[in-house]
Design a protein around this motif. Structure first.
Motif, PDB file in Angstrom:
ATOM      1  N   PHE A 283       0.802  -1.217   0.000  1.00 23.49           N
ATOM      2  CA  PHE A 283       0.000   0.000   0.000  1.00 23.49           C
ATOM      3  C   PHE A 283       0.837   1.270   0.000  1.00 23.49           C
ATOM      4  CE2 PHE A 283      -2.522  -3.404   1.756  1.00 23.49           C
ATOM      5  CZ  PHE A 283      -3.679  -3.300   1.001  1.00 23.49           C
ATOM      6  N   TRP A 284       1.925   1.307   0.784  1.00 26.80           N
ATOM      7  CA  TRP A 284       2.684   2.554   0.914  1.00 26.80           C
ATOM      8  C   TRP A 284       4.170   2.404   0.701  1.00 26.80           C
ATOM      9  CZ3 TRP A 284      -0.437   1.485   5.451  1.00 26.80           C
ATOM     10  CH2 TRP A 284      -1.690   2.054   5.367  1.00 26.80           C
ATOM     11  N   GLY A 285       4.700   1.228   0.890  1.00 30.39           N
ATOM     12  CA  GLY A 285       6.151   1.110   0.980  1.00 30.39           C
ATOM     13  C   GLY A 285       6.825   0.497  -0.207  1.00 30.39           C
ATOM     14  N   CYS A 286       7.438  -0.644   0.032  1.00 32.06           N
ATOM     15  CA  CYS A 286       8.426  -1.172  -0.891  1.00 32.06           C
ATOM     16  C   CYS A 286       7.868  -1.607  -2.245  1.00 32.06           C
ATOM     17  CB  CYS A 286       9.188  -2.325  -0.247  1.00 32.06           C
ATOM     18  SG  CYS A 286       8.150  -3.616   0.414  1.00 32.06           S
ATOM     19  N   THR A 287       6.649  -2.133  -2.315  1.00 32.72           N
ATOM     20  CA  THR A 287       6.159  -2.611  -3.620  1.00 32.72           C
ATOM     21  C   THR A 287       6.039  -1.469  -4.634  1.00 32.72           C
ATOM     22  OG1 THR A 287       5.059  -4.479  -2.603  1.00 32.72           O
ATOM     23  CG2 THR A 287       4.321  -3.861  -4.802  1.00 32.72           C
ATOM     24  N   PRO A 288       5.334  -0.357  -4.318  1.00 29.74           N
ATOM     25  CA  PRO A 288       5.276   0.731  -5.308  1.00 29.74           C
ATOM     26  C   PRO A 288       6.659   1.280  -5.649  1.00 29.74           C
ATOM     27  CG  PRO A 288       3.565   1.015  -3.674  1.00 29.74           C
ATOM     28  CD  PRO A 288       4.458  -0.100  -3.182  1.00 29.74           C
ATOM     29  N   SER A 289       7.530   1.397  -4.635  1.00 28.13           N
ATOM     30  CA  SER A 289       8.873   1.912  -4.877  1.00 28.13           C
ATOM     31  C   SER A 289       9.650   0.992  -5.814  1.00 28.13           C
ATOM     32  CB  SER A 289       9.642   2.054  -3.566  1.00 28.13           C
ATOM     33  OG  SER A 289       8.965   2.936  -2.702  1.00 28.13           O
ATOM     34  N   LYS A 290       9.572  -0.322  -5.587  1.00 25.80           N
ATOM     35  CA  LYS A 290      10.283  -1.275  -6.429  1.00 25.80           C
ATOM     36  C   LYS A 290       9.760  -1.242  -7.858  1.00 25.80           C
ATOM     37  CE  LYS A 290      11.575  -4.459  -2.779  1.00 25.80           C
ATOM     38  NZ  LYS A 290      11.339  -5.767  -2.149  1.00 25.80           N
ATOM     39  N   LEU A 291       8.452  -1.080  -8.017  1.00 27.96           N
ATOM     40  CA  LEU A 291       7.893  -1.004  -9.374  1.00 27.96           C
ATOM     41  C   LEU A 291       8.425   0.222 -10.112  1.00 27.96           C
ATOM     42  CD1 LEU A 291       4.211  -2.084  -8.671  1.00 27.96           C
ATOM     43  CD2 LEU A 291       5.992  -3.413  -9.802  1.00 27.96           C
ATOM     44  N   LEU A 292       8.521   1.358  -9.410  1.00 32.58           N
ATOM     45  CA  LEU A 292       9.036   2.566 -10.045  1.00 32.58           C
ATOM     46  C   LEU A 292      10.511   2.421 -10.415  1.00 32.58           C
ATOM     47  CD1 LEU A 292       7.327   5.287  -7.827  1.00 32.58           C
ATOM     48  CD2 LEU A 292       6.821   4.750 -10.216  1.00 32.58           C
ATOM     49  N   VAL A 293      11.294   1.837  -9.518  1.00 33.87           N
ATOM     50  CA  VAL A 293      12.717   1.626  -9.798  1.00 33.87           C
ATOM     51  C   VAL A 293      12.868   0.676 -10.970  1.00 33.87           C
ATOM     52  CG1 VAL A 293      14.854   0.656  -8.879  1.00 33.87           C
ATOM     53  CG2 VAL A 293      13.492   2.202  -7.472  1.00 33.87           C
ATOM     54  N   HIS A 294      12.120  -0.409 -10.988  1.00 30.43           N
ATOM     55  CA  HIS A 294      12.202  -1.376 -12.079  1.00 30.43           C
ATOM     56  C   HIS A 294      11.833  -0.724 -13.408  1.00 30.43           C
ATOM     57  CE1 HIS A 294      12.081  -5.164 -14.202  1.00 30.43           C
ATOM     58  NE2 HIS A 294      10.872  -4.864 -14.623  1.00 30.43           N
ATOM     59  N   ALA A 295      10.755   0.062 -13.414  1.00 28.47           N
ATOM     60  CA  ALA A 295      10.333   0.737 -14.646  1.00 28.47           C
ATOM     61  C   ALA A 295      11.410   1.706 -15.144  1.00 28.47           C
ATOM     62  CB  ALA A 295       9.030   1.487 -14.405  1.00 28.47           C
ATOM     63  N   ALA A 296      12.056   2.395 -14.213  1.00 31.40           N
ATOM     64  CA  ALA A 296      13.116   3.342 -14.596  1.00 31.40           C
ATOM     65  C   ALA A 296      14.327   2.609 -15.169  1.00 31.40           C
ATOM     66  CB  ALA A 296      13.534   4.180 -13.392  1.00 31.40           C
ATOM     67  N   GLN A 297      14.638   1.436 -14.622  1.00 32.83           N
ATOM     68  CA  GLN A 297      15.794   0.693 -15.081  1.00 32.83           C
ATOM     69  C   GLN A 297      15.555   0.002 -16.431  1.00 32.83           C
ATOM     70  OE1 GLN A 297      16.556  -1.896 -11.758  1.00 32.83           O
ATOM     71  NE2 GLN A 297      17.841  -0.387 -10.723  1.00 32.83           N
ATOM     72  N   THR A 298      14.316  -0.374 -16.698  1.00 35.12           N
ATOM     73  CA  THR A 298      14.014  -1.095 -17.948  1.00 35.12           C
ATOM     74  C   THR A 298      13.520  -0.179 -19.048  1.00 35.12           C
ATOM     75  OG1 THR A 298      11.782  -1.625 -17.205  1.00 35.12           O
ATOM     76  CG2 THR A 298      13.489  -3.237 -16.736  1.00 35.12           C
ATOM     77  N   GLY A 299      13.138   1.037 -18.689  1.00 30.36           N
ATOM     78  CA  GLY A 299      12.525   1.951 -19.673  1.00 30.36           C
ATOM     79  C   GLY A 299      13.464   2.772 -20.373  1.00 30.36           C
TER      80      GLY A 299
END
Length: 64
Positions: free
Chosen positions: A48-64
């Protein structure tokens, strides 16, 4: 369920954060009757607030 009734179950999982949710799922998959007790958010804070949304954003930045 009202006061005075008895519920029989195999396992009670206290806390349904990431570990409790995983344990409850595995126990249910093994055929046990499982009851989960959580006072706040099922899955804990991460989805809801922590690591999952953050990890998705980091992953998207690294693969995009």
């Amino acid at each position: 369920m009202t006061g005075g009734e008895v519920l029989e179950t195999d396992v009670v999982v206290l806390g349904l954060g990431a570990g409790g949710e995983h344990a409850a799922r595995r126990l249910a998959d093994a055929g046990l009757d499982v009851v989960g007790v959580e006072r706040d958010l099922v899955g804990g804070e991460c989805p809801f607030w922590g690591c999952t949304p953050s990890k998705l954003l980091v992953h998207a930045a690294q693969t995009g």
